[in-house]
Design a protein around this motif. Structure first.
Motif, PDB file in Angstrom:
ATOM      1  N   MET A  95      37.298  36.648  33.703  1.00 30.65           N
ATOM      2  CA  MET A  95      37.501  37.292  34.983  1.00 30.65           C
ATOM      3  C   MET A  95      38.403  36.442  35.865  1.00 30.65           C
ATOM      4  N   SER A  96      39.229  37.086  36.614  1.00 26.36           N
ATOM      5  CA  SER A  96      40.126  36.375  37.522  1.00 26.36           C
ATOM      6  C   SER A  96      39.499  36.287  38.909  1.00 26.36           C
ATOM      7  N   GLY A  97      40.068  35.429  39.734  1.00 27.20           N
ATOM      8  CA  GLY A  97      39.566  35.275  41.098  1.00 27.20           C
ATOM      9  C   GLY A  97      40.064  36.388  42.001  1.00 27.20           C
ATOM     10  N   ILE A  98      39.256  36.701  42.996  1.00 26.21           N
ATOM     11  CA  ILE A  98      39.591  37.769  43.933  1.00 26.21           C
ATOM     12  C   ILE A  98      39.644  37.185  45.338  1.00 26.21           C
ATOM     13  N   ILE A  99      40.679  37.582  46.079  1.00 23.26           N
ATOM     14  CA  ILE A  99      40.839  37.191  47.476  1.00 23.26           C
ATOM     15  C   ILE A  99      40.708  38.462  48.308  1.00 23.26           C
ATOM     16  N   VAL A 100      39.877  38.392  49.339  1.00 23.31           N
ATOM     17  CA  VAL A 100      39.666  39.535  50.230  1.00 23.31           C
ATOM     18  C   VAL A 100      40.304  39.197  51.575  1.00 23.31           C
ATOM     19  N   GLU A 126      46.895  33.287  39.923  1.00 25.06           N
ATOM     20  CA  GLU A 126      46.911  34.729  39.677  1.00 25.06           C
ATOM     21  C   GLU A 126      45.525  35.298  39.917  1.00 25.06           C
ATOM     22  N   GLY A 127      45.462  36.604  40.119  1.00 27.34           N
ATOM     23  CA  GLY A 127      44.189  37.257  40.393  1.00 27.34           C
ATOM     24  C   GLY A 127      44.396  38.584  41.094  1.00 27.34           C
ATOM     25  N   ILE A 128      43.468  38.905  41.975  1.00 30.44           N
ATOM     26  CA  ILE A 128      43.488  40.174  42.695  1.00 30.44           C
ATOM     27  C   ILE A 128      43.355  39.891  44.188  1.00 30.44           C
ATOM     28  N   MET A 184      39.876  48.149  36.664  1.00 35.88           N
ATOM     29  CA  MET A 184      41.190  48.495  36.138  1.00 35.88           C
ATOM     30  C   MET A 184      42.184  47.356  36.393  1.00 35.88           C
ATOM     31  N   MET A 185      42.137  46.777  37.591  1.00 36.97           N
ATOM     32  CA  MET A 185      43.053  45.695  37.940  1.00 36.97           C
ATOM     33  C   MET A 185      42.762  44.452  37.100  1.00 36.97           C
ATOM     34  N   GLU A 186      41.489  44.163  36.857  1.00 37.96           N
ATOM     35  CA  GLU A 186      41.116  43.034  35.995  1.00 37.96           C
ATOM     36  C   GLU A 186      41.682  43.255  34.591  1.00 37.96           C
ATOM     37  N   ASN A 187      41.576  44.473  34.079  1.00 37.84           N
ATOM     38  CA  ASN A 187      42.123  44.781  32.756  1.00 37.84           C
ATOM     39  C   ASN A 187      43.632  44.597  32.727  1.00 37.84           C
ATOM     40  N   ASN A 188      44.317  45.011  33.790  1.00 32.90           N
ATOM     41  CA  ASN A 188      45.770  44.816  33.868  1.00 32.90           C
ATOM     42  C   ASN A 188      46.122  43.341  33.817  1.00 32.90           C
ATOM     43  N   LEU A 189      45.386  42.515  34.552  1.00 40.75           N
ATOM     44  CA  LEU A 189      45.627  41.072  34.539  1.00 40.75           C
ATOM     45  C   LEU A 189      45.381  40.483  33.162  1.00 40.75           C
ATOM     46  N   PHE A 190      44.296  40.907  32.531  1.00 43.94           N
ATOM     47  CA  PHE A 190      43.969  40.418  31.193  1.00 43.94           C
ATOM     48  C   PHE A 190      45.083  40.756  30.215  1.00 43.94           C
ATOM     49  N   GLU A 191      45.561  41.990  30.245  1.00 46.14           N
ATOM     50  CA  GLU A 191      46.638  42.423  29.345  1.00 46.14           C
ATOM     51  C   GLU A 191      47.927  41.636  29.608  1.00 46.14           C
ATOM     52  N   ARG A 192      48.238  41.418  30.871  1.00 47.22           N
ATOM     53  CA  ARG A 192      49.437  40.663  31.222  1.00 47.22           C
ATOM     54  C   ARG A 192      49.351  39.229  30.690  1.00 47.22           C
ATOM     55  N   THR A 193      48.177  38.619  30.841  1.00 49.43           N
ATOM     56  CA  THR A 193      47.971  37.260  30.347  1.00 49.43           C
ATOM     57  C   THR A 193      48.056  37.226  28.830  1.00 49.43           C
ATOM     58  N   ARG A 194      47.471  38.214  28.183  1.00 51.14           N
ATOM     59  CA  ARG A 194      47.498  38.284  26.718  1.00 51.14           C
ATOM     60  C   ARG A 194      48.929  38.445  26.206  1.00 51.14           C
ATOM     61  N   LYS A 241      51.645  37.434  27.721  1.00 47.43           N
ATOM     62  CA  LYS A 241      52.354  36.164  27.931  1.00 47.43           C
ATOM     63  C   LYS A 241      52.061  35.194  26.806  1.00 47.43           C
ATOM     64  N   LYS A 242      50.808  35.137  26.390  1.00 52.26           N
ATOM     65  CA  LYS A 242      50.403  34.215  25.328  1.00 52.26           C
ATOM     66  C   LYS A 242      51.009  34.607  23.993  1.00 52.26           C
ATOM     67  N   ARG A 243      51.214  35.909  23.779  1.00 48.39           N
ATOM     68  CA  ARG A 243      51.735  36.386  22.501  1.00 48.39           C
ATOM     69  C   ARG A 243      53.234  36.192  22.358  1.00 48.39           C
ATOM     70  N   LYS A 244      53.926  35.998  23.457  1.00 51.27           N
ATOM     71  CA  LYS A 244      55.378  35.841  23.367  1.00 51.27           C
ATOM     72  C   LYS A 244      55.704  34.583  22.568  1.00 51.27           C
ATOM     73  N   PRO A 245      56.526  34.732  21.559  1.00 50.17           N
ATOM     74  CA  PRO A 245      56.878  33.532  20.787  1.00 50.17           C
ATOM     75  C   PRO A 245      57.752  32.612  21.630  1.00 50.17           C
ATOM     76  N   GLY A 246      57.513  31.343  21.490  1.00 49.80           N
ATOM     77  CA  GLY A 246      58.318  30.365  22.219  1.00 49.80           C
ATOM     78  C   GLY A 246      59.678  30.212  21.570  1.00 49.80           C
ATOM     79  N   GLN A 247      60.590  29.655  22.287  1.00 51.09           N
ATOM     80  CA  GLN A 247      61.907  29.393  21.739  1.00 51.09           C
ATOM     81  C   GLN A 247      61.793  28.281  20.706  1.00 51.09           C
ATOM     82  N   ARG A 248      62.447  28.455  19.577  1.00 48.16           N
ATOM     83  CA  ARG A 248      62.439  27.432  18.535  1.00 48.16           C
ATOM     84  C   ARG A 248      63.518  26.402  18.837  1.00 48.16           C
TER      85      ARG A 248
END
Length: 182
Positions: free
Chosen positions: A1-6, A47-49, A108-118, A120-127
């Protein structure tokens, strides 16, 4: 879960939303009453909401959005008239808040953040040049010894890497070690 700011201009509104979120298992970093405080908290969090009212004492919600866009999901809570004026494309809820709609929006917003983070992690780095040279050398060996085309050799290394859970560089090094043993 990400942090939330109100962020709401009235402290009691922010506290009520914060308490609702906490009761439902969400991690609320802080409740604040100005846009500058929200931006400062966001910079520290990464990052968060952000859940915000339309107008804070020092800026509109768009001022916060401009400073955190791409790192934070934002939920605007405002009157129907204000929501109709909005053209930012962010998530919005009409006052008064319906608890189920509010919690569904946060989920829904938490899921969007999770997908975005996932993603980013899946992007292959430059060799590096050295790593690419190892892959090219393994392709050449496969082309010479197994009569493969360059495309076939590349696909073989790629598929072997995926099947074994290794990187293409590690697989290429393994191929070279095996082929040079012979």
């Amino acid at each position: 879960m990400s942090g939330i700011i109100v962020a709401f201009p009235k402290a009691q509104d922010g506290t009520a939303i914060k308490n609702l979120l906490v009761r439902n298992g969400y991690d609320v970093v802080s409740s604040c009453t100005t846009g500058a405080q929200a931006i400062n908290l966001a910079d520290n969090l990464g990052e968060g909401i952000i859940i915000s009212g339309y107008r804070l004492p020092d800026m509109l919600y768009t001022g916060i959005l401009e400073n955190v866009e791409g790192r934070f999901e934002m939920l605007l809570v405002a009157s129907k008239q204000r929501l109709l004026e909005d053209e930012t494309g962010i998530a919005m809820l009409e006052m008064p808040i319906k608890v189920r709609d509010f919690l569904n929006s946060i989920e829904m917003m938490e899921n969007n953040l999770f997908e975005r983070t996932r993603k980013k992690k899946r992007k292959p780095g430059q060799r590096t040049k050295e790593e690419q040279a190892v892959i090219n050398q393994a392709k050449e060996v496969l082309m010479d010894k197994n009569n493969m085309s360059e495309n076939e050799a590349h696909r073989y290394i790629q598929k072997s890497a995926m099947d074994s859970g290794r990187t293409m560089v590690e697989t290429a090094e393994m191929i070279l070690a095996i082929m040079y043993k012979e």
